[in-house]
Design a protein around this motif. Sequence first.
Motif, short mmCIF file in Angstrom:
data_model
loop_
_atom_site.label_atom_id
_atom_site.label_comp_id
_atom_site.label_asym_id
_atom_site.label_seq_id
_atom_site.Cartn_x
_atom_site.Cartn_y
_atom_site.Cartn_z
N LYS A 135 12.14 -13.09 23.08
CA LYS A 135 11.99 -11.97 22.11
C LYS A 135 10.95 -12.64 21.06
CE LYS A 135 16.45 -9.76 22.69
NZ LYS A 135 17.58 -9.65 21.75
N ALA A 136 11.11 -13.92 20.51
CA ALA A 136 9.98 -14.31 19.73
C ALA A 136 8.50 -14.19 20.32
CB ALA A 136 10.26 -15.85 19.21
N ILE A 137 8.56 -14.71 21.52
CA ILE A 137 7.23 -14.73 22.18
C ILE A 137 6.57 -13.24 22.38
CG2 ILE A 137 6.00 -14.78 24.38
CD1 ILE A 137 7.75 -17.34 24.82
N MET A 138 7.35 -12.28 22.69
CA MET A 138 6.95 -10.96 22.53
C MET A 138 6.81 -10.18 21.11
SD MET A 138 6.21 -10.12 25.70
CE MET A 138 6.16 -8.48 25.25
N GLY A 139 7.15 -10.95 20.21
CA GLY A 139 6.90 -10.40 19.00
C GLY A 139 8.03 -9.41 18.52
N MET A 140 9.17 -9.62 19.27
CA MET A 140 10.31 -8.51 18.92
C MET A 140 10.95 -8.92 17.53
SD MET A 140 11.51 -7.97 22.92
CE MET A 140 12.74 -6.59 22.49
N ILE A 141 11.11 -10.50 17.31
CA ILE A 141 11.54 -10.98 16.24
C ILE A 141 10.40 -11.96 15.78
CG2 ILE A 141 13.98 -10.70 16.97
CD1 ILE A 141 14.07 -13.70 17.72
N PRO A 142 10.57 -12.12 14.16
CA PRO A 142 9.56 -13.12 13.92
C PRO A 142 9.79 -14.69 14.29
CG PRO A 142 10.84 -12.26 12.00
CD PRO A 142 11.20 -11.79 13.36
N LEU A 143 8.64 -15.35 14.18
CA LEU A 143 8.87 -16.90 14.31
C LEU A 143 9.44 -17.34 12.68
CD1 LEU A 143 6.09 -18.43 16.17
CD2 LEU A 143 8.55 -18.02 17.00
N MET A 144 10.19 -18.33 12.86
CA MET A 144 10.65 -19.10 11.56
C MET A 144 9.75 -20.13 11.28
SD MET A 144 14.57 -18.71 11.68
CE MET A 144 15.73 -17.07 11.41
N GLY A 145 9.07 -20.77 12.54
CA GLY A 145 8.31 -21.85 12.42
C GLY A 145 7.48 -22.03 13.52
N GLY A 146 6.51 -22.76 13.68
CA GLY A 146 5.83 -23.11 15.10
C GLY A 146 4.80 -21.95 15.26
N SER A 147 4.23 -21.86 16.43
CA SER A 147 3.16 -20.97 16.69
C SER A 147 3.27 -20.72 18.25
CB SER A 147 1.82 -21.61 16.70
OG SER A 147 1.52 -22.58 17.26
N ILE A 148 2.71 -19.41 18.60
CA ILE A 148 2.57 -19.41 20.00
C ILE A 148 1.39 -18.57 20.30
CG2 ILE A 148 3.47 -17.57 21.70
CD1 ILE A 148 6.03 -17.26 20.17
N GLU A 149 0.41 -19.25 21.40
CA GLU A 149 -0.80 -18.99 21.81
C GLU A 149 -1.11 -18.49 23.17
OE1 GLU A 149 -3.06 -22.53 21.16
OE2 GLU A 149 -2.79 -22.53 19.05
N THR A 182 -3.97 -17.21 18.78
CA THR A 182 -2.61 -17.16 18.09
C THR A 182 -2.07 -15.67 18.50
OG1 THR A 182 -3.12 -18.96 16.86
CG2 THR A 182 -1.11 -17.59 16.22
N ILE A 183 -1.09 -15.53 19.02
CA ILE A 183 -0.27 -14.38 19.25
C ILE A 183 0.88 -14.15 18.24
CG2 ILE A 183 -1.33 -13.88 21.32
CD1 ILE A 183 1.54 -14.24 22.52
N SER A 184 1.38 -15.20 17.76
CA SER A 184 2.61 -15.24 16.81
C SER A 184 2.30 -14.35 15.72
CB SER A 184 3.02 -16.55 16.50
OG SER A 184 1.95 -17.47 16.09
N GLY A 185 3.19 -13.56 15.50
CA GLY A 185 2.90 -12.64 14.24
C GLY A 185 2.52 -11.44 14.77
N LEU A 186 2.01 -11.07 15.85
CA LEU A 186 1.40 -9.73 16.40
C LEU A 186 2.64 -8.91 16.81
CD1 LEU A 186 -1.46 -10.64 19.00
CD2 LEU A 186 -1.55 -10.02 16.64
N SER A 187 2.57 -7.70 16.60
CA SER A 187 3.48 -6.46 17.14
C SER A 187 3.59 -6.73 18.64
CB SER A 187 3.30 -5.29 16.74
OG SER A 187 1.74 -4.94 17.37
N THR A 188 4.76 -6.30 19.18
CA THR A 188 5.08 -6.25 20.73
C THR A 188 3.83 -5.64 21.49
OG1 THR A 188 7.22 -6.51 20.23
CG2 THR A 188 6.69 -5.94 22.34
N ASP A 189 3.53 -4.45 20.86
CA ASP A 189 2.53 -3.66 21.55
C ASP A 189 1.34 -4.38 21.73
OD1 ASP A 189 2.28 -2.92 18.92
OD2 ASP A 189 0.84 -1.51 19.20
N LYS A 190 0.85 -5.19 20.76
CA LYS A 190 -0.45 -6.02 20.77
C LYS A 190 -0.26 -7.14 21.43
CE LYS A 190 -2.76 -3.99 17.67
NZ LYS A 190 -3.57 -2.87 17.93
N VAL A 191 0.99 -7.74 21.64
CA VAL A 191 1.08 -8.96 22.60
C VAL A 191 1.16 -8.37 24.16
CG1 VAL A 191 2.87 -10.54 23.48
CG2 VAL A 191 2.74 -10.26 21.23
N MET A 192 1.72 -7.17 24.26
CA MET A 192 1.40 -6.79 25.68
C MET A 192 0.28 -6.34 26.15
SD MET A 192 4.78 -4.56 26.17
CE MET A 192 4.78 -4.17 27.66
N GLN A 193 -0.70 -5.97 25.07
CA GLN A 193 -2.32 -5.74 25.15
C GLN A 193 -2.87 -6.92 25.73
OE1 GLN A 193 -3.84 -3.83 21.88
NE2 GLN A 193 -2.35 -1.99 21.98
#
Length: 83
Positions: free
Chosen positions: A45-59, A64-75
């Motif tokens: 869920k964190a990878i997909m942007g369904m819940i926010p990260l409390m730390g770290g990053s996803i690329e 960087t895709i951490s912080g993007l909305s779910t639809d932006k991650v899917m795009q």
Amino acid sequence: MLKVKGACAGYDGSQIVNGITMEGPDSKIVAVVGANGVGKSTLLKAIMGMIPLMGGSIEFDDKTISGLSTDKVMQQGICLVPE
């Protein structure tokens, strides 16, 4: 390539996933395996942007895709299905 670096995530201030680091190579199937209640769905869920990260990053593909909305991650071409 999907890169998760030191990901921390959870719900309502409670941290469930703490410091997960992993890489998922291009064009490969990767499984997240573990016992019930260890944070598999929370990580996805964190990878997909369904819940926010409390730390770290996803690329993904060096962006960087951490912080993007779910639809932006899917795009970006990522589609993970948390149970």
